[in-house]
Structures are given as structure tokens and as C-alpha cells.
Scaffold this motif. Sequence first.
Motif, mmCIF file in Angstrom:
data_model
loop_
_atom_site.group_PDB
_atom_site.id
_atom_site.type_symbol
_atom_site.label_atom_id
_atom_site.label_comp_id
_atom_site.label_asym_id
_atom_site.label_seq_id
_atom_site.Cartn_x
_atom_site.Cartn_y
_atom_site.Cartn_z
ATOM 1 N N GLN A 25 0.409 3.163 10.012
ATOM 2 C CA GLN A 25 -0.750 1.824 10.936
ATOM 3 C C GLN A 25 0.138 1.708 12.062
ATOM 4 O O GLN A 25 0.490 1.324 12.219
ATOM 5 C CB GLN A 25 -1.499 0.812 10.207
ATOM 6 C CG GLN A 25 -2.495 2.367 8.781
ATOM 7 C CD GLN A 25 -2.950 0.848 8.259
ATOM 8 O OE1 GLN A 25 -2.904 -0.840 8.969
ATOM 9 N NE2 GLN A 25 -3.582 0.538 7.123
ATOM 10 N N HIS B 206 -14.137 -3.282 1.314
ATOM 11 C CA HIS B 206 -13.529 -2.905 1.458
ATOM 12 C C HIS B 206 -12.623 -0.746 1.717
ATOM 13 O O HIS B 206 -12.777 -1.017 0.634
ATOM 14 C CB HIS B 206 -12.090 -3.591 0.735
ATOM 15 C CG HIS B 206 -10.645 -3.656 1.021
ATOM 16 N ND1 HIS B 206 -9.748 -2.313 1.532
ATOM 17 C CD2 HIS B 206 -10.148 -4.927 1.689
ATOM 18 C CE1 HIS B 206 -8.661 -3.056 1.532
ATOM 19 N NE2 HIS B 206 -8.642 -3.824 1.736
ATOM 20 N N GLU C 276 1.139 -1.062 -0.101
ATOM 21 C CA GLU C 276 -0.333 0.260 -0.347
ATOM 22 C C GLU C 276 0.655 1.563 -0.479
ATOM 23 O O GLU C 276 0.141 2.687 0.906
ATOM 24 C CB GLU C 276 -1.004 -0.236 1.044
ATOM 25 C CG GLU C 276 -1.333 -0.859 0.710
ATOM 26 C CD GLU C 276 -2.608 -1.757 2.634
ATOM 27 O OE1 GLU C 276 -3.204 -0.831 3.509
ATOM 28 O OE2 GLU C 276 -3.742 -2.284 1.721
ATOM 29 N N PHE D 163 -10.386 0.064 0.852
ATOM 30 C CA PHE D 163 -8.797 0.747 -0.216
ATOM 31 C C PHE D 163 -8.753 0.342 -1.420
ATOM 32 O O PHE D 163 -8.657 0.850 -2.602
ATOM 33 C CB PHE D 163 -7.798 0.043 0.416
ATOM 34 C CG PHE D 163 -7.464 0.749 2.123
ATOM 35 C CD1 PHE D 163 -6.886 2.455 1.970
ATOM 36 C CD2 PHE D 163 -6.926 0.205 2.881
ATOM 37 C CE1 PHE D 163 -6.944 2.872 3.368
ATOM 38 C CE2 PHE D 163 -6.163 0.349 4.042
ATOM 39 C CZ PHE D 163 -6.104 1.793 3.950
ATOM 40 N N ASP E 97 -12.572 -6.121 5.808
ATOM 41 C CA ASP E 97 -12.600 -7.239 4.477
ATOM 42 C C ASP E 97 -12.409 -8.769 5.348
ATOM 43 O O ASP E 97 -13.075 -10.266 5.134
ATOM 44 C CB ASP E 97 -11.740 -7.395 3.382
ATOM 45 C CG ASP E 97 -10.261 -7.233 3.452
ATOM 46 O OD1 ASP E 97 -9.826 -6.641 4.375
ATOM 47 O OD2 ASP E 97 -9.572 -7.864 2.628
#
Length: 386
Positions: free
Chosen positions: A71, A156, A63, A158, A224
Motif C-alpha cells: 500500500q 471492512h 495482513e 478485508f 472501517d
Amino acid sequence: MDKSKMSCPFAHARAEKGFGDMNDQEDSVKILLRLKDVRKTAKNWKTFQSGGEEVGRIVVPSEVHIRDTRQIPFEVDPPEHTAYRNLVEPWFKRPNEEAYQSKLREIVNVVLDDVITKKNIEVVSEFSLVIQSRALTVLLNTPFKESETWIDWGTHVFRSEDTDLDADKANILYDYIEKEIDRVLKNPTDDLYSKLVNSEINGKKLTKEEVKGVMILTFAGGRDTVINAITNTIAYFAEHPKSLARIKENPEMINTAIEELIRYYAPLTHMGRVVTEDTQVCEQDIKAQSRVSLCWASANRDEKTFKNPEEVILDRKMNPHISFGFGTHNCLGATHARALLRVIVGELVKKVKTIDILEHVDNIEDLDEFKRKVGFNSLTVKFNGI
Ligand code: EMZ
């Protein structure tokens, strides 16, 4: 054909060589497949890093192009990791409380009472996503109506229909979280955002970016994954009505049954690490700055540890699965996910006799050498009440 079956695509490579290779956006990943190697590597955070400079690189697909916010605690290594983890841990243990579980039960019952009246239900969007989003309001301790916004985002945060890494979609989440943080900076409540903005580490308040990092993880990590877990569980009971009846007769089986479903379906296939020094895994040379991934899904089917790993054995005694990861970074949301699945199955067996699968489209993850069914893009069923 059993539509809930999820055969292990890694079995051959796991036995033969213990790893696989994946080209992810021109940044290769060596996928570790054996339980022993995965555990050992997960514990060795010095050589196999979650932090590092490139935020988002440990996720596969990477990502790095869609986010800059780290994160937390997921992309931080010890010793910093420990302080963050200790800070958020008590909040994420709240699902052990009876009052918390009774809120989940209420949420699940409302949805179940509704779906048993319908001719057909698309489980991913009308059941799993709805329950996941509403349950997240309990985890965050935010108003129930926020779940309506989250349901609109889809499965989801993203990923969209046409692209796996959708930066525009990601921005919707980031903007939302930033607004929420601004809201509590002005008017704190007793939600997770407020708890975070008022927390300190080593005498220093968390920055807005740090709060955002925890919140993004809370939204993305349990999205997800939880939706897949719920949908696969429904598919399993649709194909195995006797198991549904068995749990109804023996409700004390629920915890072991849930662990087994989590082992078998491993909602998160794998997670990467960045190698900090030249090293070896599975007798392969690995260069510093390259990536490996820890394949929870394969490790959970390792025949060296699990007897009949390809079978769902609801009362499996020894079940050291690692669907929630292993070591320092084991899943912070696991207590919530477990509580939610237990409540869903606990209520399902009381209200539903059988489930008919009408239509289904599998969700197949492409890992180059391997293709893995991780769940469903859609699963249309009819719930038959008792
Ligand atoms: C990351 C990840 C965490 C990542 C436990 O997994 O989940 C993925 O679904 C997200 O895309 O950003 O949060």
C-alpha cells in the motif's frame, strides 16, 4: 449507562510501564502507550520502518497472509515515500474546496432526510457505511453509482463476519481495482485512477502495481475507520442531546468539537512498525525485525498532556491528538475525513433534535492484554427530526 462512553483500557499499563504486549498470529507486538514515546517512535522512520520486505506486517492484525501489494505511500519509507506522498497530496487536499464540501453536504442531506422518516435505523450499515461509500465517490471523482457496489462489500474490505483476515473478500477488492485500472488505461477520465496512471515519478510512469497500491490504501484505510468515527459520533449525540443543541446554537464550535470526538474515539487503535536494528523503547530491549505498535488511542488519553482525558470536552482548547497518526505517515485521508464529519454534524444539528438508541452491539477489539471498544457492530436508533 452511557452507551457512547469509550473507557480507556490502556490507562493502567500506560501509567505503570508505558507499553503492553500482544501476540498477533505468533508474531509479537510491543504496544507503545505514551504520547511522548509514540510521537518519538513515529518520527524515527529509520529504526521503526513502515516499508520492509514483508508487505502487510505493520498492520495489526498482520495482513501478510492476505496481500502482496504494497500500500502506497503507507508502506514505503523515505526517501521513496516523499515522492509518492508529494504526488498524491494535492488530490487528497481537494476536500478543502467549497465545491467538494457542497457535494458531501448533498450526500449527507439525502441520507439524513431519509433516516428521519424511518421508525428505526441501523446506523453502521444504513447510515455510516452508506455515507462513507457515497462520499468516497467524491474523493475518487468516480460515478456515484459505484458506491452501490462498495456498500455491498460491507464495513471492512478485508474482514468478514467469521474471519478477521478474509483473503477471498480481499480478492474482490483487488479484482475490482484491477478492472478499474484497465478501464482508465483504455479510456482515461478525470478520476483518481486516471490521475495515477498518468503520473510520473522521476520521469517514469507509475506501474499498475503502484497504482493498485495507492487505490487499495484509499479503499481500506478510510473504510472501517470512517464508519466507526461516524457511528460513534451518532452514539455520542444520542447520549448527549444537550451537546447537539449546543452546537446548533454555536456552529462555530464544530471544528473543535469534531477534533475532540476524533481524539476521544480514535477510530484506528494503533499501527505497527518493524524495527530495523536492536534498540530500546520504554527501557525495554527490542530486537531487530520485531514489531512495535504506536497506540494512537492510548496516546490520546495520556494525562500528561490532556486534562481530563476520559471526558469529551467539545470546546477543548489544547488538543494535540494523534488519531490521524504522527510524522511522515500522518493520514492522507484526514482532510476528507474531517470535512465529512464536519458536514455530518453541521447538517445533523439542523435536522435532528434527539436520537434514541434502541439496540446496540459493541465492537470490541481484542489486543490480548487489552480489550478496546472501537465502535459498534450494530447500533439501532430512531432519529427524531426537528
Ligand atoms: C491499511 C490500514 C491503513 C490496512 C490507516 O490504516 O487500514 C486497515 O483498515 C487496512 O486493513 O490494510 O489500509
